[in-house]
Motif scaffolding. Structure first.
Motif, short mmCIF file in Angstrom:
data_model
loop_
_atom_site.label_atom_id
_atom_site.label_comp_id
_atom_site.label_asym_id
_atom_site.label_seq_id
_atom_site.Cartn_x
_atom_site.Cartn_y
_atom_site.Cartn_z
N LEU A 98 0.80 -1.22 0.00
CA LEU A 98 0.00 0.00 0.00
C LEU A 98 0.83 1.27 0.00
CD1 LEU A 98 -2.70 -0.94 2.69
CD2 LEU A 98 -2.84 -1.23 0.21
N GLY A 99 2.05 1.20 0.51
CA GLY A 99 2.84 2.41 0.71
C GLY A 99 2.62 2.96 2.11
N LYS A 100 3.65 3.57 2.67
CA LYS A 100 3.58 4.03 4.06
C LYS A 100 2.47 5.05 4.27
CE LYS A 100 6.41 5.81 7.86
NZ LYS A 100 5.35 6.76 8.32
N SER A 101 2.32 5.97 3.33
CA SER A 101 1.32 7.02 3.50
C SER A 101 -0.09 6.42 3.58
CB SER A 101 1.39 8.01 2.34
OG SER A 101 0.34 8.95 2.41
N THR A 102 -0.39 5.45 2.71
CA THR A 102 -1.71 4.81 2.74
C THR A 102 -1.90 4.02 4.02
OG1 THR A 102 -1.70 4.66 0.33
CG2 THR A 102 -3.24 3.24 1.50
N VAL A 103 -0.86 3.32 4.46
CA VAL A 103 -0.94 2.56 5.72
C VAL A 103 -1.26 3.49 6.87
CG1 VAL A 103 0.39 1.23 7.38
CG2 VAL A 103 0.55 0.69 4.96
N ASP A 104 -0.57 4.63 6.93
CA ASP A 104 -0.76 5.57 8.04
C ASP A 104 -2.16 6.18 8.03
OD1 ASP A 104 1.82 5.06 8.82
OD2 ASP A 104 2.67 6.89 7.95
N ARG A 105 -2.66 6.51 6.84
CA ARG A 105 -3.94 7.22 6.75
C ARG A 105 -5.14 6.29 6.86
NH1 ARG A 105 -4.48 10.62 1.56
NH2 ARG A 105 -3.19 8.97 0.65
N PHE A 106 -4.97 5.03 6.44
CA PHE A 106 -6.13 4.14 6.34
C PHE A 106 -5.95 2.83 7.11
CE2 PHE A 106 -6.28 6.90 2.60
CZ PHE A 106 -7.57 7.39 2.71
N ASP A 107 -5.14 2.90 8.16
CA ASP A 107 -5.02 1.79 9.11
C ASP A 107 -4.62 0.48 8.44
OD1 ASP A 107 -5.11 0.75 11.70
OD2 ASP A 107 -7.19 0.09 11.49
N GLY A 108 -3.73 0.58 7.44
CA GLY A 108 -3.21 -0.62 6.81
C GLY A 108 -4.19 -1.35 5.91
N LYS A 109 -5.26 -0.67 5.45
CA LYS A 109 -6.25 -1.29 4.58
C LYS A 109 -6.23 -0.62 3.20
CE LYS A 109 -8.02 -3.44 8.24
NZ LYS A 109 -7.77 -4.87 8.50
N LEU A 110 -6.55 -1.41 2.17
CA LEU A 110 -6.76 -0.82 0.86
C LEU A 110 -8.04 0.01 0.94
CD1 LEU A 110 -5.80 -0.76 -2.16
CD2 LEU A 110 -7.47 -2.58 -2.57
N PRO A 111 -7.97 1.33 0.72
CA PRO A 111 -9.12 2.17 1.06
C PRO A 111 -10.21 2.27 0.00
CG PRO A 111 -7.28 3.54 0.39
CD PRO A 111 -6.78 2.12 0.38
N PHE A 112 -10.04 1.61 -1.13
CA PHE A 112 -11.05 1.73 -2.17
C PHE A 112 -11.50 0.35 -2.67
CE2 PHE A 112 -6.95 2.04 -4.48
CZ PHE A 112 -7.11 1.04 -5.43
N LEU A 113 -12.68 0.34 -3.27
CA LEU A 113 -13.23 -0.82 -3.94
C LEU A 113 -13.60 -0.39 -5.36
CD1 LEU A 113 -14.31 -3.76 -3.84
CD2 LEU A 113 -16.48 -2.84 -3.00
N PHE A 114 -13.19 -1.17 -6.33
CA PHE A 114 -13.35 -0.85 -7.76
C PHE A 114 -14.33 -1.87 -8.34
CE2 PHE A 114 -10.82 -0.34 -11.98
CZ PHE A 114 -11.64 0.69 -12.38
N LYS A 115 -15.28 -1.40 -9.16
CA LYS A 115 -16.31 -2.29 -9.67
C LYS A 115 -16.59 -2.04 -11.15
CE LYS A 115 -19.08 -2.41 -5.36
NZ LYS A 115 -20.45 -2.19 -4.82
#
Length: 407
Positions: free
Chosen positions: A73-90
């Motif tokens: 995810l990258g450190k910035s995404t981990v820090d901002r979103f608690d280590g989760k992939l923050p989006f769902l694509f459909k």
């Protein structure tokens, strides 16, 4: 780490098309089931399977993220979103109207989730409103003509539509709204409209059908009024006992052309009616419904989160082109979406340290990771690019979308 091929899950809701997604994916559907959505992401309800192109190893994408969040995810995404992939694509394929619905703000979702947990409502209960603590902004990009309802019309239009529907009795219905055209009176009018029950609802629906048929017969074909009341009749055909069929009188009726986009903000009433599109959203399953559905409806809770802002509909334009990708201004921190048409070879250039999902929607492409063999990316197929992966290039002739994070 790597670029992984993705194997994605289908959702077979009854409003889906039996033809579009099978053709899109090059698969048979002998039973004629409705294939409504294809999910790409790490949502625990239906995570994609990430396939290592070198070893063939298969792992659920949420497990891949959990095993090495900083690399994936990258450190910035981990820090901002608690280590989760923050989006769902459909990918959406809509043959039958979806419910009138809205999604909560993050604060509203946190409070609603806590309240339902305290009330011991099971997480999988059909009567549950809040499945998680997250907000759910959405952005949809049309793959073909895409029709829906979104946001409250300008109040003058709402009043005019009610006057057309009920030339003699309209003051009983919207006098207060016409005299005080603001959010408070709009909320009162909308609550009265969606909460009709019993004989009042039956009389309203019976009258509306007869009157709408006369309006459509008298109006010039293709006029704005004819389109509105034709849509009312079409919704009444699908949901004959649902007052939500009157929603085109108060919500903006829109049609997106291929490549046009729409942002759905928290608290914005909407309903998708027909067409095919890609959609990206915050990683949440929180939906409050108000009509056009046989699922759980909670009118007071829906009213509590609606914004009641009224304005004419405006599609979201493509904002700029960076490294060959045309980007859309989504206005949220959880996700970004971009579109590219490739003829020959296109280098993605210097990548931000964010995860990406690439989805081919037309033609035939391949993605070259820099080192190693290219991965095929034919229509309907997708790949996941980890945040720590370097630049890649795309080759072939086709169209693709990129789901990622704002930078």
């Amino acid at each position: 780490m790597a670029i992984f091929a993705l194997e994605n899950r289908l959702q077979k809701y009854d409003w889906g098309s039996a033809e579009y997604l099978p053709e899109f994916l090059g698969r048979d559907n002998p039973s004629g089931e409705p294939w409504a959505e294809m999910w790409m992401g790490a949502h625990p309800k239906a995570p994609s399977i990430a396939i290592d192109p070198l070893t063939g190893t298969r792992v659920a994408l949420d497990a891949l993220v959990a095993a090495n969040p900083a690399s994936v995810l990258g450190k910035s995404t981990v820090d901002r979103f608690d280590g989760k992939l923050p989006f769902l694509f459909k990918v959406l394929s809509i043959a039958k109207p979806l419910s009138i619905q809205a999604h909560p703000t993050k604060r509203k979702a946190e409070h609603g989730f806590a309240g339902e947990e305290f009330a011991s409502i099971p997480i999988d209960s059909p009567d549950r409103n809040y499945k998680d603590r997250n907000h759910k902004p959405e952005t949809v990009v049309a793959l073909g003509p895409f029709q829906g309802l979104c946001g409250f019309r300008p109040i003058a239009e709402i009043v005019r539509n009610i006057q057309t529907l009920s030339p003699e009795d309209w003051p009983k219905l919207v006098r207060r709204l016409a005299a005080d055209p603001g959010m408070l009176e709009l909320s009162v009018f909308f609550y009265t409209f969606v909460s009709l029950t019993g004989d009042s609802k039956t009389r309203t629906l019976t009258y509306t059908r007869r009157r709408s048929e006369r309006i459509v017969a008298a109006e010039p074909a293709g006029s704005a009024t004819a389109r509105i009341f034709t849509c009312v009749l079409e919704l009444m055909d699908v949901y004959p006992d649902d007052v939500g069929a009157l929603a085109p009188l108060v919500l903006n009726l829109f049609e997106l052309a291929p490549g046009q986009a729409l942002n759905i903000a928290a608290g914005q009433a909407h309903a998708y009616l027909h067409g095919n599109a890609v959609e990206i959203m915050a990683n949440s399953d929180n939906v409050l419904r108000g009509g056009l559905t046989h699922k759980h409806i909670d009118i007071p809770e829906l009213i509590s989160l609606l914004s009641f802002e009224s304005a004419a509909f405006t599609p979201t334009p493509m904002a700029s082109t960076v490294n060959g990708f045309g980007t859309y201004d989504c206005g949220v921190p959880d996700y970004a979406i971009a579109r590219a048409t490739v003829h020959g070879t296109m280098k993605a250039g210097r990548r931000a340290h964010v995860p990406e999902i690439l989805l081919c929607t037309a033609g035939s492409l391949s993605v070259s990771p820099g080192k190693g063999l290219p991965l095929p990316l034919s229509k309907g197929s997708s790949v996941f690019v980890t945040a720590d992966h370097g630049p890649y290039s795309l080759s072939g002739d086709g169209e693709l979308f990129r789901a990622s994070m704002p930078t």
